[in-house]
Design a protein around this motif. Structure first.
Motif, PDB file in Angstrom:
ATOM      1  N   ARG A  47      11.915  -6.529  -2.403  1.00 56.56           N
ATOM      2  CA  ARG A  47      10.936  -6.639  -1.334  1.00 56.56           C
ATOM      3  C   ARG A  47      11.633  -6.388  -0.001  1.00 56.56           C
ATOM      4  O   ARG A  47      12.810  -6.685   0.164  1.00 56.56           O
ATOM      5  CB  ARG A  47      10.287  -8.031  -1.313  1.00 56.56           C
ATOM      6  N   GLU A  49      11.015  -4.347   4.228  1.00 54.63           N
ATOM      7  CA  GLU A  49      10.186  -3.836   5.315  1.00 54.63           C
ATOM      8  C   GLU A  49      10.808  -2.561   5.867  1.00 54.63           C
ATOM      9  O   GLU A  49      12.034  -2.410   5.897  1.00 54.63           O
ATOM     10  CB  GLU A  49      10.091  -4.890   6.419  1.00 54.63           C
ATOM     11  N   GLN A  60       5.369  -2.735   4.864  1.00 52.13           N
ATOM     12  CA  GLN A  60       5.911  -3.692   3.908  1.00 52.13           C
ATOM     13  C   GLN A  60       6.220  -3.028   2.569  1.00 52.13           C
ATOM     14  O   GLN A  60       5.443  -2.218   2.072  1.00 52.13           O
ATOM     15  CB  GLN A  60       4.929  -4.845   3.694  1.00 52.13           C
ATOM     16  N   ASN A  62       7.042  -3.803  -1.421  1.00 53.70           N
ATOM     17  CA  ASN A  62       6.884  -4.862  -2.417  1.00 53.70           C
ATOM     18  C   ASN A  62       6.844  -4.245  -3.815  1.00 53.70           C
ATOM     19  O   ASN A  62       5.820  -3.757  -4.262  1.00 53.70           O
ATOM     20  CB  ASN A  62       5.613  -5.666  -2.158  1.00 53.70           C
ATOM     21  N   GLY A  63       7.969  -4.255  -4.480  1.00 55.35           N
ATOM     22  CA  GLY A  63       8.022  -3.726  -5.834  1.00 55.35           C
ATOM     23  C   GLY A  63       8.236  -2.226  -5.869  1.00 55.35           C
ATOM     24  O   GLY A  63       8.440  -1.584  -4.835  1.00 55.35           O
ATOM     25  N   ALA A  80      14.140  -8.107   2.271  1.00 57.87           N
ATOM     26  CA  ALA A  80      13.490  -9.369   2.640  1.00 57.87           C
ATOM     27  C   ALA A  80      14.329 -10.579   2.269  1.00 57.87           C
ATOM     28  O   ALA A  80      14.156 -11.649   2.847  1.00 57.87           O
ATOM     29  CB  ALA A  80      12.125  -9.455   1.963  1.00 57.87           C
TER      30      ALA A  80
END
Length: 274
Positions: A47, A49, A60, A62-63, A80
């Motif tokens: 994760r 940014e 963002q 995420n994955g 993150a």
């Protein structure tokens, strides 16, 4: 004969990927790339940014997913947490010509879920994080295949800037563009281009300017000079390059070359080699 309007561009302007990082990124990574070069980031896990300069909105992570920057846009990848980001990163170049049709026509940044290319992504990560000989070449080629998926996605979703790719999704202009790109050295007239599109001369000229942001003659000139740059960069003599792209003499090519690039072919080639 194939009706694929994109293939001639891949043949004339080879998209090249060069993997430069494979592993876990646990700190901020900044990408301030020069003009004429893009970036491809494939995230296997983690994760984080993406932040940009000058107040641009962050993005963002995420994955699993893929980020593609066709042209110059400075950005920063920020994990993150301590687990970091498992990444494969590659630089992207789109030939050497003034046209750079893919880079200029695509959005500044594109994102794709890994599920869109799951089998391809699995193979790419297996090679990148593996130990087999030849994996650098394999990963580079697989990254180039990923880029074709991005071009397809942009065309299918209409996410193209005014320019060449917008013309390639136009139901009539695409036929003329494909014909021009297949035979750039042909002495094209406006009437012949319009006939290839199945349109009248006036309707063709108007639709072309509205869709591509330039006249048919301007596009043909830029495309020919782009091809000449590709040929020159690979050692083709100027006279031969001029003939191959449709100019009657090296003087004629040099005149258009200078108008579009601000340099003579010789000066441009010296800069490239430098």
């Amino acid at each position: 004969m194939s009706s694929d309007a994109i293939q001639p561009l891949f043949e004339h302007f080879r998209v090249r990927a060069r993997t430069f990082f494979v592993g876990n990124q646990c700190a901020i990574a900044s990408f301030e790339k020069p003009e004429g070069q893009g970036y491809l980031h494939l995230m296997r896990r983690g994760r984080g940014e993406v932040r940009y300069n000058q107040g641009r909105r962050s993005f963002q992570l995420n994955g699993p997913g893929i980020l593609f920057y066709p042209r110059s846009l400075p950005h920063h990848l920020i994990p993150a947490d301590a687990e970091g980001l498992d990444l494969v990163c590659a630089t992207i170049t789109f030939g050497t010509g003034v046209g750079c049709p893919f880079a200029q026509a695509l959005p500044e940044v594109m994102h794709m879920g890994m599920d869109k290319v799951q089998a391809l992504g699995d193979l790419l990560f297996e090679e990148a994080f593996g130990t087999q000989d030849g994996r650098q070449g394999m990963v580079d080629r697989l990254c180039e295949v990923v880029l074709i998926h991005f071009v397809r996605q942009a065309l299918a979703e209409g996410h193209t800037q005014p320019g060449l790719l917008s013309g390639l999704v136009h139901p009539q202009l695409r036929n003329a563009l494909r014909a021009i790109h297949l035979e750039p050295g042909k002495p094209w007239s406006l009437d012949e281009m319009a006939a290839s599109a199945g349109m009248s001369r006036s309707a063709f000229a108007q639709a072309f300017k509205q869709t591509l942001g330039m006249t048919p003659g301007e596009h043909l000139a830029r495309f020919r000079v782009s091809l000449a740059q590709e040929l020159l960069s690979h050692g083709t003599p100027l006279k031969v390059a001029a003939f191959d792209v449709g100019y009657g003499s090296s003087t004629a090519l040099s005149r258009t070359f200078r108008e579009l690039t601000g340099r003579s072919p010789r000066a441009w080639l010296q800069q490239q080699r430098g």
